[in-house]
Design a protein around this motif. Structure first.
Motif, mmCIF file in Angstrom:
data_model
loop_
_atom_site.group_PDB
_atom_site.id
_atom_site.type_symbol
_atom_site.label_atom_id
_atom_site.label_comp_id
_atom_site.label_asym_id
_atom_site.label_seq_id
_atom_site.Cartn_x
_atom_site.Cartn_y
_atom_site.Cartn_z
ATOM 1 N N PHE A 135 19.354 -130.763 -6.076
ATOM 2 C CA PHE A 135 20.224 -130.763 -4.900
ATOM 3 C C PHE A 135 21.685 -130.875 -5.323
ATOM 4 C CE2 PHE A 135 22.757 -133.210 -1.871
ATOM 5 C CZ PHE A 135 22.729 -132.336 -0.793
ATOM 6 N N PHE A 136 22.523 -130.071 -4.676
ATOM 7 C CA PHE A 136 23.960 -130.069 -4.937
ATOM 8 C C PHE A 136 24.741 -130.488 -3.698
ATOM 9 C CE2 PHE A 136 24.208 -127.721 -8.963
ATOM 10 C CZ PHE A 136 25.463 -128.092 -9.426
ATOM 11 N N ALA A 137 25.776 -131.289 -3.899
ATOM 12 C CA ALA A 137 26.711 -131.641 -2.835
ATOM 13 C C ALA A 137 28.106 -131.153 -3.200
ATOM 14 C CB ALA A 137 26.731 -133.156 -2.625
ATOM 15 N N LEU A 138 28.899 -130.851 -2.196
ATOM 16 C CA LEU A 138 30.297 -130.503 -2.397
ATOM 17 C C LEU A 138 31.107 -131.780 -2.570
ATOM 18 C CD1 LEU A 138 32.264 -127.956 -2.243
ATOM 19 C CD2 LEU A 138 32.694 -128.680 0.104
ATOM 20 N N GLY A 139 31.838 -131.889 -3.695
ATOM 21 C CA GLY A 139 32.690 -133.051 -3.925
ATOM 22 C C GLY A 139 34.083 -132.850 -3.359
ATOM 23 N N ASN A 140 34.633 -131.691 -3.605
ATOM 24 C CA ASN A 140 35.866 -131.249 -2.940
ATOM 25 C C ASN A 140 35.900 -129.735 -2.998
ATOM 26 O OD1 ASN A 140 36.918 -130.612 -5.601
ATOM 27 N ND2 ASN A 140 37.736 -132.683 -5.753
ATOM 28 N N HIS A 141 36.643 -129.142 -2.072
ATOM 29 C CA HIS A 141 36.788 -127.690 -2.081
ATOM 30 C C HIS A 141 38.239 -127.371 -2.407
ATOM 31 C CE1 HIS A 141 36.340 -123.471 -0.490
ATOM 32 N NE2 HIS A 141 35.264 -123.616 -1.246
ATOM 33 N N HIS A 142 38.600 -126.094 -2.298
ATOM 34 C CA HIS A 142 39.976 -125.701 -2.569
ATOM 35 C C HIS A 142 40.949 -126.381 -1.602
ATOM 36 C CE1 HIS A 142 37.825 -122.805 -4.892
ATOM 37 N NE2 HIS A 142 37.576 -121.975 -3.907
ATOM 38 N N ASP A 143 40.401 -126.943 -0.509
ATOM 39 C CA ASP A 143 41.254 -127.640 0.468
ATOM 40 C C ASP A 143 41.750 -128.989 -0.047
ATOM 41 O OD1 ASP A 143 39.089 -129.471 0.799
ATOM 42 O OD2 ASP A 143 38.311 -128.345 2.499
ATOM 43 N N ASN A 144 41.237 -129.442 -1.213
ATOM 44 C CA ASN A 144 41.776 -130.613 -1.930
ATOM 45 C C ASN A 144 41.435 -131.953 -1.287
ATOM 46 O OD1 ASN A 144 43.044 -131.241 -4.351
ATOM 47 N ND2 ASN A 144 45.081 -131.375 -3.458
ATOM 48 N N PHE A 145 40.462 -131.976 -0.393
ATOM 49 C CA PHE A 145 40.032 -133.203 0.279
ATOM 50 C C PHE A 145 38.796 -133.733 -0.430
ATOM 51 C CE2 PHE A 145 37.608 -135.363 3.720
ATOM 52 C CZ PHE A 145 38.581 -136.249 4.181
ATOM 53 N N ASP A 146 38.856 -134.974 -0.917
ATOM 54 C CA ASP A 146 37.749 -135.548 -1.667
ATOM 55 C C ASP A 146 36.718 -136.178 -0.737
ATOM 56 O OD1 ASP A 146 38.855 -134.753 -4.026
ATOM 57 O OD2 ASP A 146 39.430 -136.766 -4.706
ATOM 58 N N LEU A 147 35.440 -135.856 -0.976
ATOM 59 C CA LEU A 147 34.364 -136.341 -0.128
ATOM 60 C C LEU A 147 33.704 -137.588 -0.717
ATOM 61 C CD1 LEU A 147 33.172 -132.774 0.704
ATOM 62 C CD2 LEU A 147 33.898 -134.443 2.414
ATOM 63 N N TRP A 148 34.543 -138.453 -1.236
ATOM 64 C CA TRP A 148 34.063 -139.740 -1.761
ATOM 65 C C TRP A 148 35.209 -140.751 -1.708
ATOM 66 C CZ3 TRP A 148 35.627 -135.879 -5.130
ATOM 67 C CH2 TRP A 148 36.455 -136.239 -6.188
ATOM 68 N N ASP A 149 34.927 -141.966 -2.112
ATOM 69 C CA ASP A 149 35.931 -143.034 -2.125
ATOM 70 C C ASP A 149 36.825 -142.847 -3.350
ATOM 71 O OD1 ASP A 149 37.318 -145.317 -1.561
ATOM 72 O OD2 ASP A 149 35.784 -146.678 -2.324
ATOM 73 N N SER A 150 37.664 -141.843 -3.288
ATOM 74 C CA SER A 150 38.389 -141.361 -4.456
ATOM 75 C C SER A 150 39.496 -142.311 -4.898
ATOM 76 C CB SER A 150 38.991 -139.982 -4.145
ATOM 77 O OG SER A 150 39.643 -139.454 -5.258
ATOM 78 N N LYS A 151 39.537 -142.567 -6.196
ATOM 79 C CA LYS A 151 40.576 -143.426 -6.768
ATOM 80 C C LYS A 151 41.909 -142.696 -6.897
ATOM 81 C CE LYS A 151 39.377 -145.547 -10.585
ATOM 82 N NZ LYS A 151 38.721 -145.745 -11.912
ATOM 83 N N TYR A 152 41.860 -141.360 -6.946
ATOM 84 C CA TYR A 152 43.056 -140.587 -7.282
ATOM 85 C C TYR A 152 43.458 -139.585 -6.205
ATOM 86 C CZ TYR A 152 41.924 -142.524 -11.847
ATOM 87 O OH TYR A 152 41.641 -143.387 -12.878
ATOM 88 N N GLN A 153 42.833 -139.660 -5.020
ATOM 89 C CA GLN A 153 43.214 -138.792 -3.914
ATOM 90 C C GLN A 153 43.086 -139.580 -2.617
ATOM 91 O OE1 GLN A 153 44.800 -136.897 -2.215
ATOM 92 N NE2 GLN A 153 44.045 -134.816 -2.503
ATOM 93 N N GLU A 154 44.253 -139.897 -2.027
ATOM 94 C CA GLU A 154 44.240 -140.690 -0.798
ATOM 95 C C GLU A 154 43.652 -139.926 0.383
ATOM 96 O OE1 GLU A 154 48.899 -139.837 0.495
ATOM 97 O OE2 GLU A 154 48.400 -141.547 -0.785
#
Length: 553
Positions: A135-154
């Motif tokens: 199974f694969f999940a999208l972490g981020n797309h070209h839209d630059n929005f992170d789908l996790w509790d990202s340390k480096y992307q607010e």
């Protein structure tokens, strides 16, 4: 003497790596995230020691949740770019339903991504039920929005929108269902992909009014996004690439050539940090990048360091029993030793000697309301044809199932997947754990010169297959022959198995139709003739299991 030889080799290796690192136009900074050391170094020669794990060769089929905030408007893939292209379908849809991109940009769509009906455990269990082996999940797309509790992307899914760590919940669901977990990361191209957000209308009431792509943190005072920096999302504080106003120029510049504006060290390092954050926290088995080679190659060493870190991390966490699989597109011969080749929406028309993967989708990459409205989805039959063809050529199929913004798929998708799952439950022994035969198939398509278009895009040739198109797989004493449709006359003729053919010299002991049982057959100089039962056992494709007197070579 052996110690001296080892030390000399080590010095030469480190020296060659240091020299190579200095050549990069945008070398990555490791101040925050250090590459894990181990057997692999960030050079192609070292990464070439990679071997594809057996689990991936055996799995054959995975499902991908290519899902994020670009599903909100339901206008399809790349909408966060196209909404800034004046006159485009996505621009018109956004203008009519949400507002002008100078006033309501993609940043303002993010809070509307709620995932309010999303049930990851239920979804992954369903995907496993219909045949997925990873199974694969999208972490981020070209839209630059992170789908996790990202340390480096607010700009992430915990701070904005669902207020959930999407990746963590997907990872938990995959592991509870015993499926290897993959993450796809695409934000390395936000730099050039978002360039239309720097534009403005060239006609109408808003002519020359800039879109929101150049806003700064200071512009957010009193707004819902106060305290957030739009440039950390759009990354547009730079000149446009050459020819950027030509909407399709980005495709020519995907590999950072043809006048693409070179990204800054800050941007490259930020993507590197975010990727290592994902690897370290969620420990995926698979990593997918929508790039030529590895991210930012050849202008930066970031992608090579990501690959080395991923392999070393995975190997150390699994007591040297590495499960890692990392994908790249449009690979040269040396790169195919280091990565698994991914072909987008297509397949080579021959057996490829190394395991590879095609990624495809039953609809558009992001949810698009036109597909259910106009009946554009792939049918279950289309999916089976793709899967069988790809597996016969030593490949895997990663199938994306578009989810709506709320985290559910629509009724048409559910019906298609259930029908596909029924076929898989009966015929999967011809898919899982198999290997290619001497030839991948026979028939007009198999014998045609079907070329790949850039990174793929030729799958339409395979979904048109008729019953005369047959694909082969093998396992032990069994040869599986799948006709890609049912013949009207209830007979399948497998020319490659005719008397006197050098491809198959073994004596045939038994012939079965999977899901039915033994069937009559006759071997002639024209081929092996299979007599099918009066009634079809499914609406998609028959699979013939041929038992040989000894192992098939």
């Amino acid at each position: 003497m052996k110690i001296l030889t080892f030390l000399l080799a080590l010095v030469i290796s480190l020296t060659s790596y240091s020299a190579a690192a200095k050549d990069y136009q945008v070398p990555v900074c490791e101040e925050n995230e250090a590459m894990q050391t181990g057997r692999f170094e960030p050079v192609w020669e070292s990464l070439a020691n990679y071997e594809v794990p057996e689990w991936f060769r055996n799995a054959k089929f995975g499902i991908w949740a290519h899902w994020g905030p670009q599903c909100v408007e339901g206008s399809g893939d790349w909408m966060a770019r196209s909404m800034y292209i004046e006159g485009s379908r996505e621009y018109k849809h956004h203008l009519k339903n949400y507002g002008h991109p100078s006033e309501v940009g993609f940043k303002d769509i993010l809070p509307m991504f709620k995932a309010e009906k999303w049930n990851p455990e239920q979804l992954v269990a369903f995907y496993k039920k219909i045949g997925a082996r990873y199974f694969f999940a999208l972490g981020n797309h070209h839209d630059n929005f992170d789908l996790w509790d990202s340390k480096y992307q607010e700009w992430n899914s915990v701070n904005i929108g669902p207020h959930k760590d999407i990746l963590a919940l997907w990872a938990d669901a995959a592991r509870k269902n015993g499926l290897p977990f993959g993450v796809s990361l695409h934000a390395d191209h936000a730099w050039s992909w978002y360039e239309p957000a720097q534009r403005y209308d060239r006609s109408g009431d808003k002519v020359a009014v800039p879109y929101d792509g150049c806003l700064t943190k200071a512009d957010g005072k009193g707004k819902w996004w106060e305290g957030y920096d739009p440039q950390k999302l759009y990354a547009q504080n730079h000149p446009m690439s050459k020819g950027s106003w030509a909407d399709n120029m980005i495709h020519r510049q995907w590999a950072w050539g043809d006048g693409a504006e070179i990204p800054s060290t800050e941007f490259v390092t930020n993507f590197y940090n975010r990727t290592l954050d994902v690897v370290n926290r969620y420990d995926p088995d698979l990593l997918y990048f929508d790039v030529t080679g590895v991210p930012f190659y050849p202008i930066s060493d970031a992608g090579l360091r990501i690959a080395a870190h991923f392999y070393n991390h995975n190997e150390s966490r699994r007591n040297n029993n590495m499960s890692a699989v990392m994908f790249g597109k449009i690979l040269d011969d040396a790169q195919r030793e280091a990565l698994v080749w991914d072909v987008e929406r297509g397949a080579p028309n021959h057996i490829y000697d190394k395991p590879w993967q095609t990624c495809s989708c039953i609809g558009g990459w992001h949810y698009d309301t036109r597909f259910p409205e106009k009946g554009w989805y792939k049918s279950a039959s289309d999916i089976v044809k793709l899967l069988v063809d790809v597996v016969s050529k030593n490949g895997n199929l990663l199938l994306s199932v578009p989810l709506k913004s709320d985290g559910t798929f629509d009724e048409q998708e559910e019906a298609i997947l259930n029908k596909f799952g029924e076929w898989m439950n009966t015929n999967s022994e011809a898919i899982y754990d198999t290997r290619p035969w001497k030839i991948f198939g026979e028939g007009p398509i198999a014998e045609s010169d079907i070329r790949l278009n850039a990174q793929g895009f030729n799958e339409g040739s395979y979904t048109k297959a008729t019953h005369s198109e047959i694909r082969f797989t093998q396992k032990g004493k069994y040869l599986y022959a799948t006709a890609l449709a049912w013949p009207e006359d209830k007979q399948i003729v497998i020319k490659s198995l005719g008397i006197g053919k050098k491809l198959f010299t073994n004596r045939i002991k038994k012939v079965e139709l999977l899901g039915y049982g033994c069937v009559r057959y006759k071997r002639t100089d024209k081929g092996l003739v299979i007599f099918l039962p009066e009634n079809r056992i499914n609406d998609i494709a028959p699979v013939i299991k041929i038992q040989s007197e000894r192992a098939i070579m």
